[in-house]
Design a protein around this motif. Structure first.
Motif, PDB file in Angstrom:
ATOM      1  N   HIS A  74       0.820  -1.213   0.000  1.00  0.00           N
ATOM      2  CA  HIS A  74       0.000   0.000   0.000  1.00  0.00           C
ATOM      3  C   HIS A  74       0.855   1.265   0.000  1.00  0.00           C
ATOM      4  O   HIS A  74       0.515   2.259  -0.645  1.00  0.00           O
ATOM      5  CB  HIS A  74      -0.964  -0.012   1.187  1.00  0.00           C
ATOM      6  CG  HIS A  74      -2.150  -0.911   0.966  1.00  0.00           C
ATOM      7  ND1 HIS A  74      -2.957  -1.356   1.994  1.00  0.00           N
ATOM      8  CD2 HIS A  74      -2.651  -1.478  -0.159  1.00  0.00           C
ATOM      9  CE1 HIS A  74      -3.914  -2.136   1.501  1.00  0.00           C
ATOM     10  NE2 HIS A  74      -3.741  -2.228   0.193  1.00  0.00           N
ATOM     11  N   GLU A 180      -8.177   1.402  -1.442  1.00  0.00           N
ATOM     12  CA  GLU A 180      -7.695   0.280  -0.603  1.00  0.00           C
ATOM     13  C   GLU A 180      -7.169   0.816   0.724  1.00  0.00           C
ATOM     14  O   GLU A 180      -7.347   0.202   1.779  1.00  0.00           O
ATOM     15  CB  GLU A 180      -6.518  -0.444  -1.265  1.00  0.00           C
ATOM     16  CG  GLU A 180      -6.750  -1.054  -2.605  1.00  0.00           C
ATOM     17  CD  GLU A 180      -6.517  -0.104  -3.777  1.00  0.00           C
ATOM     18  OE1 GLU A 180      -7.061   1.019  -3.771  1.00  0.00           O
ATOM     19  OE2 GLU A 180      -5.815  -0.508  -4.705  1.00  0.00           O
ATOM     20  N   LYS A 184      -9.330   0.144   4.476  1.00  0.00           N
ATOM     21  CA  LYS A 184      -8.865  -0.925   5.388  1.00  0.00           C
ATOM     22  C   LYS A 184      -8.932  -0.485   6.850  1.00  0.00           C
ATOM     23  O   LYS A 184      -8.984   0.711   7.156  1.00  0.00           O
ATOM     24  CB  LYS A 184      -7.455  -1.367   5.013  1.00  0.00           C
ATOM     25  CG  LYS A 184      -6.362  -0.381   5.337  1.00  0.00           C
ATOM     26  CD  LYS A 184      -5.016  -1.019   5.029  1.00  0.00           C
ATOM     27  CE  LYS A 184      -3.911   0.001   5.084  1.00  0.00           C
ATOM     28  NZ  LYS A 184      -2.608  -0.567   4.734  1.00  0.00           N
TER      29      LYS A 184
END
Lengths: 273, 283
Positions: A74, A180, A184
């Motif tokens: 990430h 993303e 999360k």
């Protein structure tokens, strides 16, 4: 009340201007930050890239061997989407070397040591590239004391320290942080499966609703209860805020002279800038 | 008389008198070149705002070389500018000076020094003791410094003293972010400038600085308000700007014919009642 909902366009303008102005007036053009793969550092990277230009932002991902590989992925995703400088520096050798001296250290000590290790690396690189270390602690974490003193709480400038986690989410969306990263579960990534909210015992949204009323609006305990907050939750959060206050202040100095640093010797940090 | 006012929305450097003098002189030249008749600067334009212990180090006497230079420039354009003034008995004031025709026409010392929240002025500065209007080539003017304007009595006194133009020199920190378009502090000021102009049938020129000091932003948004309470010109938000506002001299006359509140205001009643309140306050 809706006080946590903010005009993200204006907020973005203020925070971008803040980073540009405060970095430039020190006489440098660059910003240095740790990119963990989480939303807070991702947002700061977005703000810094807009303020200083992506070529002037240096991001470091500093995983330990137990870190979730998704975090690094990430961090890389954020760096690539912005076009900022990105480097991975493993902290496993330094951390493991240290803990051979005290192999019995618990998770908290290990986590703190890792956070401080990362910050020494960031400060070293800030000297190497000639930039300022940008802080990535938000207002919720700072108030709860959910961070490591001289570790992730250290920095030269912090653009997001006055905005709550809920506002971090909103601004991140407005600035185009990859979904993303936004979606999360927040995690300090100290051990497998850890999440902040599990460790804290409440969600950031719950904490923000309470902290906003308690800190920003200065509602009394009676008013908070009348507003529907559970007294045990109020007391728990209030205890965390009070108990972590030492982390938000400079070290205290024993006063003996007439003019003691910070107490009577008072200047803005931007003195002469 | 028609005239043009320039609002110099500058970004002073904290505690750097020389740099800020250079900024001011550049803005003055710009005003002259643009054909402005009066240039208004923000509060503490020559010094920056969160001075703390720097206050005595950046303070100027009224006969200082810097003020002399501004005096000289005022032969070409009228100037209102904020600075730290030191008196002969070493009191330090948050002051605004009005210069015209090569002379100091008026000095206003900030009366209401905010000392709450993020503000700490009373700790470092002495308080001014008066509000006075003064004559200029644009008619009678009154000056206010930032927080002064939040006290209804201050612009009221100036208007009753004959001021038809109010200059407000400001260093207003931006705060209070919500869902709405502007900052809380900006929205509050915008209400205040327009309402004050409308109630007193006065022109209001509000000059607010920009820049950051220790993370605190100054939001700019300098404004010219007509005597009917209408905003006619506004500077950029959060960026340096130079606003040129053309003043229609006839608008004030027409407004005072249309709503003669100042004519009808009864000073004797006000004075009588205020005296009574003051007398009874301690009882």
């Amino acid at each position: 009340m809706g006080g946590l909902t903010v005009n993200t366009k204006l907020l973005r303008q203020i925070l971008v201007g803040f980073v540009r102005d405060e970095v430039y007036k020190v006489g440098v053009r660059k910003g240095v930050l740790g990119l963990s793969g989480g939303i807070d550092s991702a947002l700061v990277a977005y703000i810094a890239a807009e303020a200083l230009g992506p070529e002037n932002v240096h991001a470091y991902c500093m995983p330990y061997r137990t870190s979730n590989p998704e975090s690094e992925a990430h961090a890389r995703l954020v760096a690539e989407s912005l076009g900022i400088n990105f480097k991975v520096i493993e902290i496993t050798p330094m951390i493991d070397a240290y803990f051979t001296i005290t192999p019995d250290a618990d998770n908290m000590r290990r986590g703190n040591k890792m956070a401080r290790e990362r910050m020494t690396i960031l400060y070293d690189h800030s000297a190497a590239v000639g930039g300022l270390v940008l802080g990535t602690s938000n207002k919720t974490e700072l108030l709860l004391g959910y961070g490591t003193l001289h570790g992730d709480m250290a920095s030269a400038l912090n653009p997001i320290g006055d905005i709550y986690k809920s506002q971090v989410w909103a601004l991140s969306e407005a600035m185009g942080v990859p979904s993303e990263v936004i979606e999360k579960k927040p995690s300090a990534d100290l051990w497998a499966g850890q999440t902040d909210e599990q460790e804290l015992g409440f969600t950031y949204r719950e904490a923000d609703e309470l902290l906003y009323r308690m800190v920003d609006q200065r509602m009394s305990r009676e008013e908070l209860i009348a507003a529907g907050f559970d007294p045990a939750f109020i007391d728990n959060v209030a205890r965390k805020v009070q108990g972590s206050h030492f982390k938000r202040r400079l070290p205290i100095i024993a006063k003996v002279s007439n003019r003691t640093i910070d107490r009577d010797f008072r200047y803005a940090r931007d003195w002469g800038k | 008389m028609d005239f043009t006012v320039a609002l110099a929305q500058i970004k002073p450097k904290l505690g750097c008198l020389d740099d800020n003098m250079a900024l001011a002189e550049a803005a003055i030249e710009k005003g002259i070149a643009a054909g402005a008749d009066l240039v208004v600067f923000p509060e503490l334009a020559l010094t920056g705002y969160f001075l703390k212990d720097l206050v005595p180090e950046v303070a100027l006497r009224l006969d200082s070389p810097q003020i002399e230079r501004l005096k000289k420039l005022s032969e070409r354009i009228s100037i209102a500018i904020g600075f730290v003034e030191v008196s002969s008995d070493f009191r330090f004031f948050n002051s605004a000076v009005y210069l015209e025709g090569g002379e100091i026409r008026h000095v206003h010392r900030k009366v209401y020094l905010p000392t709450y929240g993020l503000f700490d002025e009373q700790r470092y500065m002495a308080r001014g003791e008066r509000f006075r209007a003064f004559d200029t080539r644009f008619g009678r003017i009154g000056m206010l410094i930032c927080e002064d304007m939040w006290h209804l009595s201050a612009p009221y006194i100036l208007a009753m003293d004959g001021a038809m133009t109010l200059l407000c020199l400001s260093s207003s920190p931006g705060r209070g972010i919500t869902e709405s378009e502007g900052l809380g502090s900006a929205a509050a000021w915008q209400k205040l400038t327009t309402t004050t102009a409308m109630f007193l049938n006065c022109r209001v020129f509000y000059c607010n600085r920009v820049g950051y000091e220790d993370g605190i932003n100054f939001w700019g948004g300098s404004e010219a308000i007509s005597p009917s309470g209408e905003m006619t010109d506004r500077g950029a938000i959060l960026e340096e700007d130079f606003v040129l506002a053309k003043v229609d001299g006839g608008a004030l006359r027409r407004e005072r014919i249309f709503s003669p509140m100042m004519r009808d205001e009864n000073l004797a009643i006000t004075v009588k009642e205020l005296k009574r309140i003051d007398r009874e306050k301690d009882c």
